[in-house]
Design a protein around this motif. Sequence first.
Motif, PDB file in Angstrom:
ATOM      1  N   GLY A   1      50.811  40.084  36.252  1.00  0.00           N
ATOM      2  CA  GLY A   1      51.018  41.330  37.023  1.00  0.00           C
ATOM      3  C   GLY A   1      49.337  41.045  37.383  1.00  0.00           C
ATOM      4  N   TRP A   2      49.234  42.233  38.437  1.00  0.00           N
ATOM      5  CA  TRP A   2      47.997  42.221  39.349  1.00  0.00           C
ATOM      6  C   TRP A   2      46.966  42.724  38.369  1.00  0.00           C
ATOM      7  CZ3 TRP A   2      44.939  41.300  42.599  1.00  0.00           C
ATOM      8  CH2 TRP A   2      43.578  42.404  43.067  1.00  0.00           C
ATOM      9  N   ASP A   3      45.585  42.400  38.075  1.00  0.00           N
ATOM     10  CA  ASP A   3      44.812  42.922  37.805  1.00  0.00           C
ATOM     11  C   ASP A   3      43.653  42.207  37.929  1.00  0.00           C
ATOM     12  OD1 ASP A   3      43.184  43.772  35.121  1.00  0.00           O
ATOM     13  OD2 ASP A   3      41.953  42.071  35.654  1.00  0.00           O
ATOM     14  N   GLU A   4      42.377  43.167  38.421  1.00  0.00           N
ATOM     15  CA  GLU A   4      41.229  42.779  39.426  1.00  0.00           C
ATOM     16  C   GLU A   4      40.520  42.597  39.304  1.00  0.00           C
ATOM     17  OE1 GLU A   4      38.093  45.947  41.969  1.00  0.00           O
ATOM     18  OE2 GLU A   4      39.006  46.716  40.629  1.00  0.00           O
ATOM     19  N   GLY A   5      40.139  42.341  37.675  1.00  0.00           N
ATOM     20  CA  GLY A   5      38.834  41.097  36.887  1.00  0.00           C
ATOM     21  C   GLY A   5      40.244  39.567  37.186  1.00  0.00           C
ATOM     22  N   ALA A   6      41.539  39.556  36.778  1.00  0.00           N
ATOM     23  CA  ALA A   6      41.664  38.320  37.101  1.00  0.00           C
ATOM     24  C   ALA A   6      41.590  37.980  38.222  1.00  0.00           C
ATOM     25  CB  ALA A   6      43.002  38.689  36.542  1.00  0.00           C
ATOM     26  N   ARG A   7      41.261  38.427  39.465  1.00  0.00           N
ATOM     27  CA  ARG A   7      42.014  37.999  40.629  1.00  0.00           C
ATOM     28  C   ARG A   7      40.515  37.782  41.310  1.00  0.00           C
ATOM     29  NH1 ARG A   7      43.342  38.196  46.291  1.00  0.00           N
ATOM     30  NH2 ARG A   7      41.647  37.561  47.030  1.00  0.00           N
ATOM     31  N   ARG A   8      39.404  37.942  40.696  1.00  0.00           N
ATOM     32  CA  ARG A   8      38.018  37.969  40.356  1.00  0.00           C
ATOM     33  C   ARG A   8      37.491  36.295  39.482  1.00  0.00           C
ATOM     34  NH1 ARG A   8      36.420  43.311  39.902  1.00  0.00           N
ATOM     35  NH2 ARG A   8      36.151  43.203  37.528  1.00  0.00           N
ATOM     36  N   VAL A   9      37.965  36.236  38.488  1.00  0.00           N
ATOM     37  CA  VAL A   9      37.973  35.149  38.049  1.00  0.00           C
ATOM     38  C   VAL A   9      39.102  34.085  38.837  1.00  0.00           C
ATOM     39  CG1 VAL A   9      39.156  33.672  35.635  1.00  0.00           C
ATOM     40  CG2 VAL A   9      38.099  36.347  36.528  1.00  0.00           C
ATOM     41  N   SER A  10      39.874  34.383  39.571  1.00  0.00           N
ATOM     42  CA  SER A  10      41.068  33.554  40.454  1.00  0.00           C
ATOM     43  C   SER A  10      39.982  32.910  41.428  1.00  0.00           C
ATOM     44  CB  SER A  10      42.359  33.856  40.468  1.00  0.00           C
ATOM     45  OG  SER A  10      42.763  33.115  41.934  1.00  0.00           O
ATOM     46  N   ASP A  11      39.148  33.690  42.185  1.00  0.00           N
ATOM     47  CA  ASP A  11      38.401  33.362  43.235  1.00  0.00           C
ATOM     48  C   ASP A  11      37.300  32.862  43.274  1.00  0.00           C
ATOM     49  OD1 ASP A  11      39.999  35.460  45.226  1.00  0.00           O
ATOM     50  OD2 ASP A  11      38.482  37.219  45.033  1.00  0.00           O
ATOM     51  N   ALA A  12      36.695  32.537  42.024  1.00  0.00           N
ATOM     52  CA  ALA A  12      35.658  31.932  41.598  1.00  0.00           C
ATOM     53  C   ALA A  12      36.676  30.645  41.177  1.00  0.00           C
ATOM     54  CB  ALA A  12      35.478  32.458  39.927  1.00  0.00           C
ATOM     55  N   THR A  13      37.363  30.294  40.624  1.00  0.00           N
ATOM     56  CA  THR A  13      38.083  29.104  40.207  1.00  0.00           C
ATOM     57  C   THR A  13      38.015  28.419  41.453  1.00  0.00           C
ATOM     58  OG1 THR A  13      38.749  30.052  38.237  1.00  0.00           O
ATOM     59  CG2 THR A  13      39.496  28.056  38.850  1.00  0.00           C
ATOM     60  N   LEU A  14      38.694  28.650  42.583  1.00  0.00           N
ATOM     61  CA  LEU A  14      38.967  28.536  43.533  1.00  0.00           C
ATOM     62  C   LEU A  14      37.699  27.934  44.488  1.00  0.00           C
ATOM     63  CD1 LEU A  14      42.238  30.879  45.034  1.00  0.00           C
ATOM     64  CD2 LEU A  14      42.081  28.654  44.370  1.00  0.00           C
ATOM     65  N   ALA A  15      36.740  28.631  44.731  1.00  0.00           N
ATOM     66  CA  ALA A  15      35.720  28.845  44.450  1.00  0.00           C
ATOM     67  C   ALA A  15      34.064  27.244  43.669  1.00  0.00           C
ATOM     68  CB  ALA A  15      34.461  29.898  44.777  1.00  0.00           C
ATOM     69  N   LEU A  16      34.648  27.392  42.870  1.00  0.00           N
ATOM     70  CA  LEU A  16      34.255  26.271  42.867  1.00  0.00           C
ATOM     71  C   LEU A  16      35.045  24.674  42.685  1.00  0.00           C
ATOM     72  CD1 LEU A  16      32.687  24.709  39.461  1.00  0.00           C
ATOM     73  CD2 LEU A  16      34.121  25.226  38.142  1.00  0.00           C
ATOM     74  N   MET A  17      36.301  24.677  43.161  1.00  0.00           N
ATOM     75  CA  MET A  17      36.496  23.799  42.956  1.00  0.00           C
ATOM     76  C   MET A  17      36.022  23.246  44.820  1.00  0.00           C
ATOM     77  SD  MET A  17      40.546  24.276  41.604  1.00  0.00           S
ATOM     78  CE  MET A  17      40.598  24.359  39.972  1.00  0.00           C
ATOM     79  N   ALA A  18      36.657  24.250  44.802  1.00  0.00           N
ATOM     80  CA  ALA A  18      35.697  24.228  46.590  1.00  0.00           C
ATOM     81  C   ALA A  18      34.190  22.813  46.778  1.00  0.00           C
ATOM     82  CB  ALA A  18      35.808  24.977  47.700  1.00  0.00           C
ATOM     83  N   SER A  19      33.655  23.824  45.937  1.00  0.00           N
ATOM     84  CA  SER A  19      32.260  23.142  45.996  1.00  0.00           C
ATOM     85  C   SER A  19      32.138  21.942  45.372  1.00  0.00           C
ATOM     86  CB  SER A  19      31.792  24.264  44.700  1.00  0.00           C
ATOM     87  OG  SER A  19      31.672  24.168  43.588  1.00  0.00           O
ATOM     88  N   TRP A  20      32.903  21.475  45.292  1.00  0.00           N
ATOM     89  CA  TRP A  20      32.994  20.008  44.308  1.00  0.00           C
ATOM     90  C   TRP A  20      33.214  18.788  46.035  1.00  0.00           C
ATOM     91  CZ3 TRP A  20      37.113  20.780  40.779  1.00  0.00           C
ATOM     92  CH2 TRP A  20      36.505  21.614  38.957  1.00  0.00           C
ATOM     93  N   TYR A  21      33.068  19.433  46.957  1.00  0.00           N
ATOM     94  CA  TYR A  21      33.455  18.869  48.030  1.00  0.00           C
ATOM     95  C   TYR A  21      32.541  18.737  48.905  1.00  0.00           C
ATOM     96  CZ  TYR A  21      38.089  17.932  45.831  1.00  0.00           C
ATOM     97  OH  TYR A  21      38.664  17.236  45.184  1.00  0.00           O
ATOM     98  N   PRO A  22      31.749  18.033  49.959  1.00  0.00           N
ATOM     99  CA  PRO A  22      31.462  18.726  51.273  1.00  0.00           C
ATOM    100  C   PRO A  22      31.272  19.958  52.324  1.00  0.00           C
ATOM    101  CG  PRO A  22      32.068  16.226  51.156  1.00  0.00           C
ATOM    102  CD  PRO A  22      32.013  16.876  50.508  1.00  0.00           C
ATOM    103  N   ALA A  23      30.551  20.773  51.807  1.00  0.00           N
ATOM    104  CA  ALA A  23      30.733  21.946  52.775  1.00  0.00           C
ATOM    105  C   ALA A  23      32.041  22.134  53.584  1.00  0.00           C
ATOM    106  CB  ALA A  23      29.160  22.449  53.255  1.00  0.00           C
ATOM    107  N   PRO A  24      31.693  21.733  54.776  1.00  0.00           N
ATOM    108  CA  PRO A  24      33.461  21.413  55.739  1.00  0.00           C
ATOM    109  C   PRO A  24      33.755  21.367  55.173  1.00  0.00           C
ATOM    110  CG  PRO A  24      30.801  20.102  56.726  1.00  0.00           C
ATOM    111  CD  PRO A  24      30.956  20.460  54.855  1.00  0.00           C
ATOM    112  N   LEU A  25      34.632  20.598  54.051  1.00  0.00           N
ATOM    113  CA  LEU A  25      35.983  20.456  53.473  1.00  0.00           C
ATOM    114  C   LEU A  25      36.223  21.773  53.236  1.00  0.00           C
ATOM    115  CD1 LEU A  25      35.958  17.305  52.813  1.00  0.00           C
ATOM    116  CD2 LEU A  25      36.645  18.142  54.392  1.00  0.00           C
ATOM    117  N   ALA A  26      35.368  22.543  52.832  1.00  0.00           N
ATOM    118  CA  ALA A  26      35.665  23.992  51.773  1.00  0.00           C
ATOM    119  C   ALA A  26      37.064  24.889  51.634  1.00  0.00           C
ATOM    120  CB  ALA A  26      34.154  24.646  51.597  1.00  0.00           C
ATOM    121  N   PRO A  27      37.032  25.369  53.362  1.00  0.00           N
ATOM    122  CA  PRO A  27      38.057  26.156  53.360  1.00  0.00           C
ATOM    123  C   PRO A  27      39.443  24.607  53.050  1.00  0.00           C
ATOM    124  CG  PRO A  27      36.570  26.357  54.697  1.00  0.00           C
ATOM    125  CD  PRO A  27      36.142  24.955  54.734  1.00  0.00           C
TER     126      PRO A  27
END
Length: 301
Positions: free
Chosen positions: A179-205
């Motif tokens: 189910g929905w939780d605002e804090g869980a969404r923040r954790v999800s966004d942070a995890t997706l950002a972490l995974m994107a950070s492992w690659y060159p910036a143009p590839l992040a999206p």
Amino acid sequence: MTTRYDRLKEIQRLDPERDFLEIYRLTVTYEFPWDVTRALELALYRTYAVPSIGRLLDETAELTERSQKRYDDTALLLDTVVEHGLDTDEGRTAVRRINQMHRAYDISNDDMRYVLCTFVVTPKRWLDDFGWRRLCCHERAAFAAYYRTLGARMGIKDIPETYEDFERTLDAYEDKHFGWDEGARRVSDATLALMASWYPAPLAPVVRGASLALLDDSLLKAFRYRRPGPGARGVTRGALRMRARAVRLLPPRRKPHYARQNPEIKGYPDGYEIAGLGTYPTPGVRGCPVPGHRPEQTPAE
């Protein structure tokens, strides 16, 4: 010369109840090291969609403010047990650290058992879709026995017995609790950002889009993400299946590959001590702000 399926034949000669560690180690460090890493990332990510878990992770700020360290520590602690076994000094130290961190908080047995189930079920399902072969029955049984044993060392009660039991427990828990939780969404966004950070910036999206394309509808709904279009899903999943076909043609791996060798582990360029991994939450201060938690104890292994 060793052929592509010789290690599978070796696994099938072993007893999954007695030799579960050897089977698990052969499977995850020789046969599927990249795939299991991705599957375990997804396993942990799934747990955020249970509000009691996602909310706690947000309140500790470990995944939103110290994402790389949390990722590294989790992978290295779990990897230590795989590499050294449960009954070695290294394995016992890793389990003790895991227990010390978990028992600083008031986490329900049901949530702990659910997280354990994700470690058993998600890799099997990932390999069904994207592996160069599927797990055999010996491997599925060994995965269940390995995590059943690890879960017992973590003090988890009412652990499922068979792979099928783990799968039924996971599906029922997600049906009831996602189910929905605002804090869980923040954790999800942070995890997706972490995974994107492992690659060159143009590839992040691109990385973020591919990650979302791998999520099933129940996760997308829980986090209120827009459902990716069929094109994005088709390209992402098609690329992973093409990779699987290519891997199938490669010669078998000659040396084990452990999670500590992954390029995503970035926080310990000079090495690490197992006993120093993770956090030492202090009740009542930043890093352990959760009402109702228990003071840290030194648990039995």
